[in-house]
Design a protein around this motif. Structure first.
Motif, PDB file in Angstrom:
ATOM      1  N   TRP A  93      -6.087  -2.966 -13.365  1.00 13.87           N
ATOM      2  CA  TRP A  93      -6.317  -2.416 -12.027  1.00 13.87           C
ATOM      3  C   TRP A  93      -5.891  -3.419 -10.948  1.00 13.87           C
ATOM      4  N   CYS A  94      -5.209  -4.490 -11.341  1.00 15.46           N
ATOM      5  CA  CYS A  94      -4.789  -5.516 -10.383  1.00 15.46           C
ATOM      6  C   CYS A  94      -3.285  -5.435 -10.137  1.00 15.46           C
ATOM      7  N   VAL A  95      -2.897  -5.642  -8.888  1.00 15.76           N
ATOM      8  CA  VAL A  95      -1.478  -5.695  -8.515  1.00 15.76           C
ATOM      9  C   VAL A  95      -1.258  -7.005  -7.760  1.00 15.76           C
ATOM     10  N   PRO A  96      -0.268  -7.810  -8.179  1.00 15.21           N
ATOM     11  CA  PRO A  96      -0.050  -9.090  -7.502  1.00 15.21           C
ATOM     12  C   PRO A  96       0.329  -8.894  -6.035  1.00 15.21           C
ATOM     13  N   ILE A  97      -0.165  -9.798  -5.177  1.00 16.04           N
ATOM     14  CA  ILE A  97       0.206  -9.781  -3.764  1.00 16.04           C
ATOM     15  C   ILE A  97       1.413 -10.711  -3.599  1.00 16.04           C
ATOM     16  N   PRO A  98       2.511 -10.198  -3.046  1.00 10.36           N
ATOM     17  CA  PRO A  98       3.681 -11.080  -2.880  1.00 10.36           C
ATOM     18  C   PRO A  98       3.402 -12.193  -1.874  1.00 10.36           C
ATOM     19  N   ASP A  99       4.143 -13.310  -2.008  1.00 10.80           N
ATOM     20  CA  ASP A  99       3.949 -14.461  -1.106  1.00 10.80           C
ATOM     21  C   ASP A  99       4.217 -14.096   0.352  1.00 10.80           C
ATOM     22  N   THR A 100       4.979 -13.028   0.564  1.00 11.08           N
ATOM     23  CA  THR A 100       5.375 -12.647   1.927  1.00 11.08           C
ATOM     24  C   THR A 100       4.262 -11.905   2.673  1.00 11.08           C
ATOM     25  N   VAL A 101       3.150 -11.586   1.993  1.00 12.90           N
ATOM     26  CA  VAL A 101       2.083 -10.789   2.623  1.00 12.90           C
ATOM     27  C   VAL A 101       0.764 -11.561   2.511  1.00 12.90           C
ATOM     28  N   ASP A 102       0.048 -11.707   3.628  1.00 14.42           N
ATOM     29  CA  ASP A 102      -1.246 -12.394   3.587  1.00 14.42           C
ATOM     30  C   ASP A 102      -2.330 -11.446   3.047  1.00 14.42           C
ATOM     31  N   TRP A 117       2.325   7.138   1.355  1.00 14.18           N
ATOM     32  CA  TRP A 117       3.471   7.193   0.421  1.00 14.18           C
ATOM     33  C   TRP A 117       3.331   8.398  -0.516  1.00 14.18           C
ATOM     34  N   ILE A 118       2.140   8.524  -1.128  1.00 14.14           N
ATOM     35  CA  ILE A 118       1.915   9.600  -2.102  1.00 14.14           C
ATOM     36  C   ILE A 118       1.933  10.973  -1.405  1.00 14.14           C
ATOM     37  N   SER A 119       1.383  11.027  -0.189  1.00 18.48           N
ATOM     38  CA  SER A 119       1.380  12.306   0.544  1.00 18.48           C
ATOM     39  C   SER A 119       2.808  12.799   0.769  1.00 18.48           C
ATOM     40  N   LEU A 120       3.692  11.865   1.163  1.00 18.35           N
ATOM     41  CA  LEU A 120       5.072  12.253   1.469  1.00 18.35           C
ATOM     42  C   LEU A 120       5.901  12.527   0.218  1.00 18.35           C
ATOM     43  N   THR A 121       5.664  11.757  -0.846  1.00 21.35           N
ATOM     44  CA  THR A 121       6.520  11.871  -2.039  1.00 21.35           C
ATOM     45  C   THR A 121       5.908  12.798  -3.090  1.00 21.35           C
ATOM     46  N   TRP A 122       4.779  12.406  -3.623  1.00 24.87           N
ATOM     47  CA  TRP A 122       4.153  13.125  -4.741  1.00 24.87           C
ATOM     48  C   TRP A 122       3.658  14.506  -4.327  1.00 24.87           C
ATOM     49  N   ARG A 123       3.022  14.584  -3.138  1.00 22.64           N
ATOM     50  CA  ARG A 123       2.438  15.865  -2.730  1.00 22.64           C
ATOM     51  C   ARG A 123       3.448  16.731  -1.971  1.00 22.64           C
ATOM     52  N   ALA A 124       4.048  16.213  -0.898  1.00 21.82           N
ATOM     53  CA  ALA A 124       4.947  17.048  -0.087  1.00 21.82           C
ATOM     54  C   ALA A 124       6.348  17.113  -0.663  1.00 21.82           C
ATOM     55  N   ALA A 125       6.732  16.177  -1.539  1.00 19.32           N
ATOM     56  CA  ALA A 125       8.095  16.102  -2.077  1.00 19.32           C
ATOM     57  C   ALA A 125       9.120  16.184  -0.950  1.00 19.32           C
ATOM     58  N   ARG A 279       5.822  -1.116  -3.831  1.00 17.39           N
ATOM     59  CA  ARG A 279       6.886  -0.824  -2.854  1.00 17.39           C
ATOM     60  C   ARG A 279       6.362  -0.974  -1.429  1.00 17.39           C
ATOM     61  N   VAL A 280       5.129  -0.516  -1.193  1.00 18.81           N
ATOM     62  CA  VAL A 280       4.529  -0.651   0.149  1.00 18.81           C
ATOM     63  C   VAL A 280       4.419  -2.139   0.514  1.00 18.81           C
ATOM     64  N   LEU A 281       3.925  -2.958  -0.419  1.00 13.06           N
ATOM     65  CA  LEU A 281       3.782  -4.392  -0.145  1.00 13.06           C
ATOM     66  C   LEU A 281       5.140  -5.034   0.119  1.00 13.06           C
ATOM     67  N   ASP A 282       6.161  -4.623  -0.618  1.00 10.08           N
ATOM     68  CA  ASP A 282       7.508  -5.173  -0.397  1.00 10.08           C
ATOM     69  C   ASP A 282       8.002  -4.836   1.004  1.00 10.08           C
ATOM     70  N   GLY A 287       8.935  -6.857   6.597  1.00  9.66           N
ATOM     71  CA  GLY A 287       8.847  -6.522   8.021  1.00  9.66           C
ATOM     72  C   GLY A 287       9.319  -5.109   8.342  1.00  9.66           C
ATOM     73  N   GLN A 288       9.443  -4.264   7.305  1.00 14.04           N
ATOM     74  CA  GLN A 288       9.930  -2.894   7.534  1.00 14.04           C
ATOM     75  C   GLN A 288       8.797  -1.870   7.650  1.00 14.04           C
ATOM     76  N   LEU A 289       7.579  -2.309   7.413  1.00 12.99           N
ATOM     77  CA  LEU A 289       6.416  -1.425   7.526  1.00 12.99           C
ATOM     78  C   LEU A 289       5.320  -2.245   8.198  1.00 12.99           C
ATOM     79  N   ARG A 290       4.814  -1.729   9.335  1.00 16.35           N
ATOM     80  CA  ARG A 290       3.873  -2.545  10.119  1.00 16.35           C
ATOM     81  C   ARG A 290       2.477  -1.938  10.141  1.00 16.35           C
ATOM     82  N   ILE A 291       1.484  -2.814  10.029  1.00 16.33           N
ATOM     83  CA  ILE A 291       0.088  -2.393  10.146  1.00 16.33           C
ATOM     84  C   ILE A 291      -0.642  -3.474  10.941  1.00 16.33           C
ATOM     85  N   ALA A 292      -1.477  -3.045  11.890  1.00 17.19           N
ATOM     86  CA  ALA A 292      -2.236  -4.006  12.693  1.00 17.19           C
ATOM     87  C   ALA A 292      -3.630  -4.147  12.104  1.00 17.19           C
ATOM     88  N   THR A 293      -4.144  -5.374  12.069  1.00 16.24           N
ATOM     89  CA  THR A 293      -5.451  -5.624  11.459  1.00 16.24           C
ATOM     90  C   THR A 293      -6.417  -6.252  12.459  1.00 16.24           C
TER      91      THR A 293
END
Ligand SMILES: NC(=O)c1ccc[n+]([C@@H]2O[C@H](COP(=O)([O-])OP(=O)(O)OC[C@H]3O[C@@H](n4cnc5c(N)ncnc54)[C@H](OP(=O)(O)O)[C@@H]3O)[C@@H](O)[C@H]2O)c1
Length: 318
Positions: A93-102, A117-125, A279-282, A287-293
């Motif tokens: 259940w673990c996914v490594p965090i890349p060095d590029t993401v804190d 991601w899943i809503s757009l691909t898996w569900r809405a296709a 893919r989301v973490l990549d 810098g192609q997907l932005r989220i404010a924390t």
């Protein structure tokens, strides 16, 4: 360990001492570094979500960032709560965090990024060049959905929300047009029809339900007897504007509406989920997907519980 503990549905959790969780067979101990505070957590604690805790007291949260005993940085999930400085999880259940993401950003993006991601691909296709409407686009998940829709090659992406500043920011994140939701029903009806154009939307991601979604659904009624082929896949993801709405039968017969949900009852296989998280973490790291924390100490969980800063994800840091 120190943890945010819920003692009764409808109350805020308390920050308190608890015994460390013991790893079961096949489990590992994790030192938690960042844990998001989401509307799902708030709804479960309030007792208004279908997955509200049935045994109390309970440690809230299910997704977090942390360190495994070998020091590796991971995102993980746990069924026994993660709003704490310790948890247990299974290695798969673990996914490594890349060095590029804190850690804070990784913890913040895990749930909304994978969900969008899943809503757009898996569900809405979603197919390239299809049009997308995001209802509730100014929220954390809606903002990611707008960006990911563009990433997947959507043609026209329309962001609908109440917050004018958030809508202006969404233009910079890829939205081709915006619709204000905090207007009278008649004005909203006209704005949604204009934004949809003659062919309507191919995909609608709905984080709201309630009144705004009801107004949108009524725009789909076509008052003629012409035979057409059309498809509008509406993915129901959140209910910020209400738990229910009225759906006239004529909407389903006079339009190509298909209503889907995105949630626990229709999840893709685990490898699809973990693959989308990688893919989301990549994308975030590139810098192609932005989220404010909005990071805050876990000790302040009760104080920040009801504060949802607009467009930013609160992240609890032990
Ligand atoms: N099923 C899943 O996989 C999944 C995953 C992630 C999120 N969700 C759900 O999706 C929803 C949104 O999540 P989020 O992370 O984006 O939350 P968020 O960052 O707190 O954003 C909430 C959004 O809802 C809007 N909103 C709140 N009350 C509203 C109302 N009465 N009328 C119209 N808009 C309203 C806000 O608009 P303003 O900006 O104008 O305040 C904002 O756009 C939540 O219900 C959440 O539980 C589901």
């Amino acid at each position: 360990m120190r943890a945010a503990v819920l003692h009764a549905l409808g109350q805020r959790p308390r920050y308190q001492e608890l015994p460390d969780p013991r790893p079961g067979p096949g489990e590992e101990s994790v030192r938690i570094t960042a844990c998001p505070l989401t509307n799902l957590d708030r709804a479960r604690a309030a007792g208004t979500h279908f997955a509200a805790p049935t045994e109390l007291p309970a440690v809230l949260g299910s997704l977090a960032a942390g360190r495994l005993p070998d020091g590796s940085r991971v995102l993980f999930r746990s069924t026994r709560g993660v709003m704490a400085d310790r948890a247990t999880t299974r290695h798969d259940w673990c996914v490594p965090i890349p060095d590029t993401v804190d850690d804070v950003t990784a913890a913040a993006v895990q749930n909304p990024g994978v969900s969008a991601w899943i809503s757009l691909t898996w569900r809405a296709a979603l197919h390239p060049n299809e049009s997308v409407l995001v209802l509730g686009a100014t929220g954390v998940t809606g903002r990611l959905a707008v960006q990911l829709a563009k990433h997947f090659g959507a043609g026209r992406v329309v962001a609908a929300g109440r917050d004018p500043r958030g809508l202006a920011e969404l233009r910079g994140l890829g939205a081709d047009a915006t619709v204000r939701l905090d207007v009278p029903d008649r004005d909203l009806d006209l704005a949604l029809r204009e934004a949809a154009g003659p062919d309507g939307f191919d995909v609608v991601l709905d984080y709201l339900w309630g009144r705004p979604t009801e107004v949108y659904l009524n725009t789909l009624v076509v008052n003629d007897m012409v035979l057409r082929h059309s498809r509008t896949r509406l993915v129901q993801i959140g209910q910020m504007a209400g738990p229910s709405l009225t759906l006239p039968a004529e909407v389903l017969r006079s339009s190509g509406l298909e209503i889907l949900g995105n949630g626990t009852g229709n999840a893709p296989p685990p490898e699809v989920l973990s693959g989308s998280l990688v893919r989301v973490l990549d994308l975030v790291g590139a810098g192609q997907l932005r989220i404010a924390t909005h990071p805050v100490p876990l000790a302040e969980v009760a104080e920040v519980w009801d504060l949802a800063p607009s467009g930013r994800r609160t992240v609890l840091v032990p």
